[in-house]
Design a protein around this motif. Structure first.
Motif, PDB file in Angstrom:
ATOM      1  N   MET A 221       0.843  -1.194   0.000  1.00 46.20           N
ATOM      2  CA  MET A 221       0.000   0.000   0.000  1.00 46.20           C
ATOM      3  C   MET A 221       0.877   1.244   0.000  1.00 46.20           C
ATOM      4  N   ASP A 222       0.490   2.218  -0.798  1.00 47.29           N
ATOM      5  CA  ASP A 222       1.246   3.456  -0.888  1.00 47.29           C
ATOM      6  C   ASP A 222       1.223   4.181   0.445  1.00 47.29           C
ATOM      7  N   LYS A 223       2.282   4.950   0.724  1.00 43.89           N
ATOM      8  CA  LYS A 223       2.385   5.718   1.957  1.00 43.89           C
ATOM      9  C   LYS A 223       2.336   7.204   1.636  1.00 43.89           C
ATOM     10  N   ILE A 224       1.613   7.961   2.469  1.00 45.60           N
ATOM     11  CA  ILE A 224       1.534   9.400   2.263  1.00 45.60           C
ATOM     12  C   ILE A 224       1.378  10.095   3.613  1.00 45.60           C
ATOM     13  N   SER A 225       2.143  11.156   3.800  1.00 53.61           N
ATOM     14  CA  SER A 225       1.978  11.941   5.016  1.00 53.61           C
ATOM     15  C   SER A 225       0.990  13.069   4.738  1.00 53.61           C
ATOM     16  N   VAL A 226       0.202  13.409   5.731  1.00 56.32           N
ATOM     17  CA  VAL A 226      -0.787  14.480   5.595  1.00 56.32           C
ATOM     18  C   VAL A 226      -0.532  15.516   6.673  1.00 56.32           C
ATOM     19  N   LEU A 227      -0.364  16.748   6.260  1.00 57.53           N
ATOM     20  CA  LEU A 227      -0.211  17.834   7.217  1.00 57.53           C
ATOM     21  C   LEU A 227      -1.566  18.075   7.866  1.00 57.53           C
ATOM     22  N   ALA A 228      -1.673  17.696   9.125  1.00 54.59           N
ATOM     23  CA  ALA A 228      -2.958  17.679   9.820  1.00 54.59           C
ATOM     24  C   ALA A 228      -3.002  18.760  10.879  1.00 54.59           C
ATOM     25  N   SER A 229      -4.000  19.621  10.792  1.00 49.15           N
ATOM     26  CA  SER A 229      -4.148  20.699  11.769  1.00 49.15           C
ATOM     27  C   SER A 229      -5.259  20.428  12.763  1.00 49.15           C
ATOM     28  N   GLY A 230      -6.062  19.403  12.498  1.00 49.74           N
ATOM     29  CA  GLY A 230      -7.234  19.176  13.332  1.00 49.74           C
ATOM     30  C   GLY A 230      -8.447  19.902  12.803  1.00 49.74           C
ATOM     31  N   GLY A 231      -8.244  20.719  11.756  1.00 47.11           N
ATOM     32  CA  GLY A 231      -9.342  21.433  11.139  1.00 47.11           C
ATOM     33  C   GLY A 231     -10.148  20.541  10.208  1.00 47.11           C
ATOM     34  N   LEU A 232     -11.231  21.067   9.721  1.00 47.04           N
ATOM     35  CA  LEU A 232     -12.139  20.282   8.882  1.00 47.04           C
ATOM     36  C   LEU A 232     -11.463  19.819   7.597  1.00 47.04           C
ATOM     37  N   ASP A 233     -10.733  20.705   6.941  1.00 53.66           N
ATOM     38  CA  ASP A 233     -10.160  20.391   5.631  1.00 53.66           C
ATOM     39  C   ASP A 233      -9.145  19.252   5.703  1.00 53.66           C
ATOM     40  N   SER A 234      -8.163  19.379   6.583  1.00 56.42           N
ATOM     41  CA  SER A 234      -7.117  18.348   6.652  1.00 56.42           C
ATOM     42  C   SER A 234      -7.663  17.042   7.224  1.00 56.42           C
ATOM     43  N   SER A 235      -8.673  17.119   8.093  1.00 54.63           N
ATOM     44  CA  SER A 235      -9.259  15.899   8.650  1.00 54.63           C
ATOM     45  C   SER A 235     -10.001  15.116   7.571  1.00 54.63           C
ATOM     46  N   VAL A 236     -10.760  15.838   6.738  1.00 52.81           N
ATOM     47  CA  VAL A 236     -11.435  15.181   5.617  1.00 52.81           C
ATOM     48  C   VAL A 236     -10.410  14.575   4.667  1.00 52.81           C
ATOM     49  N   LEU A 237      -9.297  15.282   4.455  1.00 54.44           N
ATOM     50  CA  LEU A 237      -8.257  14.780   3.556  1.00 54.44           C
ATOM     51  C   LEU A 237      -7.690  13.457   4.074  1.00 54.44           C
ATOM     52  N   ILE A 238      -7.482  13.364   5.369  1.00 52.83           N
ATOM     53  CA  ILE A 238      -6.993  12.110   5.958  1.00 52.83           C
ATOM     54  C   ILE A 238      -7.967  10.976   5.666  1.00 52.83           C
ATOM     55  N   ALA A 239      -9.245  11.231   5.926  1.00 53.54           N
ATOM     56  CA  ALA A 239     -10.263  10.199   5.703  1.00 53.54           C
ATOM     57  C   ALA A 239     -10.338   9.800   4.236  1.00 53.54           C
ATOM     58  N   LYS A 240     -10.233  10.767   3.373  1.00 52.94           N
ATOM     59  CA  LYS A 240     -10.311  10.526   1.922  1.00 52.94           C
ATOM     60  C   LYS A 240      -9.142   9.661   1.444  1.00 52.94           C
ATOM     61  N   LEU A 241      -7.928  10.025   1.844  1.00 50.43           N
ATOM     62  CA  LEU A 241      -6.741   9.306   1.371  1.00 50.43           C
ATOM     63  C   LEU A 241      -6.608   7.926   2.006  1.00 50.43           C
ATOM     64  N   ALA A 242      -7.128   7.782   3.222  1.00 49.36           N
ATOM     65  CA  ALA A 242      -6.979   6.511   3.942  1.00 49.36           C
ATOM     66  C   ALA A 242      -7.827   5.388   3.343  1.00 49.36           C
ATOM     67  N   THR A 243      -8.657   5.705   2.369  1.00 46.41           N
ATOM     68  CA  THR A 243      -9.422   4.644   1.710  1.00 46.41           C
ATOM     69  C   THR A 243      -8.542   3.818   0.782  1.00 46.41           C
ATOM     70  N   ALA A 244      -7.373   4.386   0.390  1.00 41.90           N
ATOM     71  CA  ALA A 244      -6.545   3.661  -0.571  1.00 41.90           C
ATOM     72  C   ALA A 244      -5.048   3.745  -0.270  1.00 41.90           C
ATOM     73  N   ALA A 245      -4.678   4.353   0.855  1.00 41.08           N
ATOM     74  CA  ALA A 245      -3.253   4.505   1.168  1.00 41.08           C
ATOM     75  C   ALA A 245      -3.038   4.437   2.671  1.00 41.08           C
TER      76      ALA A 245
END
Length: 215
Positions: free
Chosen positions: A1-25
């Motif tokens: 599985m591909d690996k990707i780091s996500v700059l997470a602030s705890g805000g809505l945008d970065s949290s959604v991004l984590i959930a979105k990317l975690a479906t395939a990485a």
């Protein structure tokens, strides 16, 4: 599985991004402490969201530090005083060089942990110079040269706006995210520029806002 780091602030945008990317990485959330007034509550919000998400593809939060008090002085982001209000323009919320610091630290961390991809939750309409596709591409090139390895900086949601995210991901525990510059007791103040932006986005999305606002 591909690996990707996500700059997470705890805000809505970065949290959604984590959930979105975690479906395939395999996702590595990176939180950077800079000395901003809201960080303790922000980090708690991020952990609460990830606990509720309960996705095995999301790794534990990596916390890095880059104190900016010497750089920012008595800036409102450090002092917590006179934060931009709901009626102030987005330009007043600018944190000079923040994305430069965040991306650079994530790149160095990735170079020692075998993670070449960095994702950031920048959305469409972001007016700042360090949030453009051109900046991400050129900065990734410089980091790749300096680290001697390929670094990719991605903004997968750059073509979307906050109401698009809310509408599409309304089933996520969005109320656990924290998008506020003056939170009080882990709750949104309801009076700052970011709270106003959040409220309008929920309204425009036609989705009930379960966020608790102090005011």
């Amino acid at each position: 599985m591909d690996k990707i780091s996500v700059l997470a602030s705890g805000g809505l945008d970065s949290s959604v991004l984590i959930a979105k990317l975690a479906t395939a990485a395999e996702v590595y959330p990176i939180y950077v402490r800079c000395g901003f007034a809201w960080e303790a509550m922000e980090l708690d919000g991020l952990q609460s969201f990830l606990d509720a998400l309960h996705n095995p593809n999301v790794m534990p939060i990596t916390v890095l530090s880059a104190p900016t008090d010497v750089l920012y002085g008595d800036h409102w982001s450090v002092s917590g005083a006179s934060v931009p209000g709901a009626d102030e323009p987005d330009e007043n919320t600018y944190l000079p060089g923040r994305n430069i610091i965040l991306i650079a630290l994530a790149a160095v961390w990735g170079s020692t942990h075998g993670v070449s991809r960095i994702a950031i939750g920048s959305l469409g309409g972001n007016p700042f110079s360090d949030a453009t596709p051109e900046f991400f591409e050129s900065f990734a090139g410089g980091l790749s040269m300096g680290l001697g390895r390929k670094v990719m900086v991605e903004a997968p949601m750059r073509g979307l706006h906050k109401d698009d995210l809310i509408r599409t991901f309304k089933d996520l525990p969005l109320e656990l995210t924290l998008t506020c510059m003056a939170p009080k007791d882990a709750q949104h103040c309801g009076q700052c520029n970011k709270c106003r932006e959040r409220q309008l986005a929920f309204r425009n999305a036609g989705v009930v806002d379960r966020t608790v606002y102090v005011a």
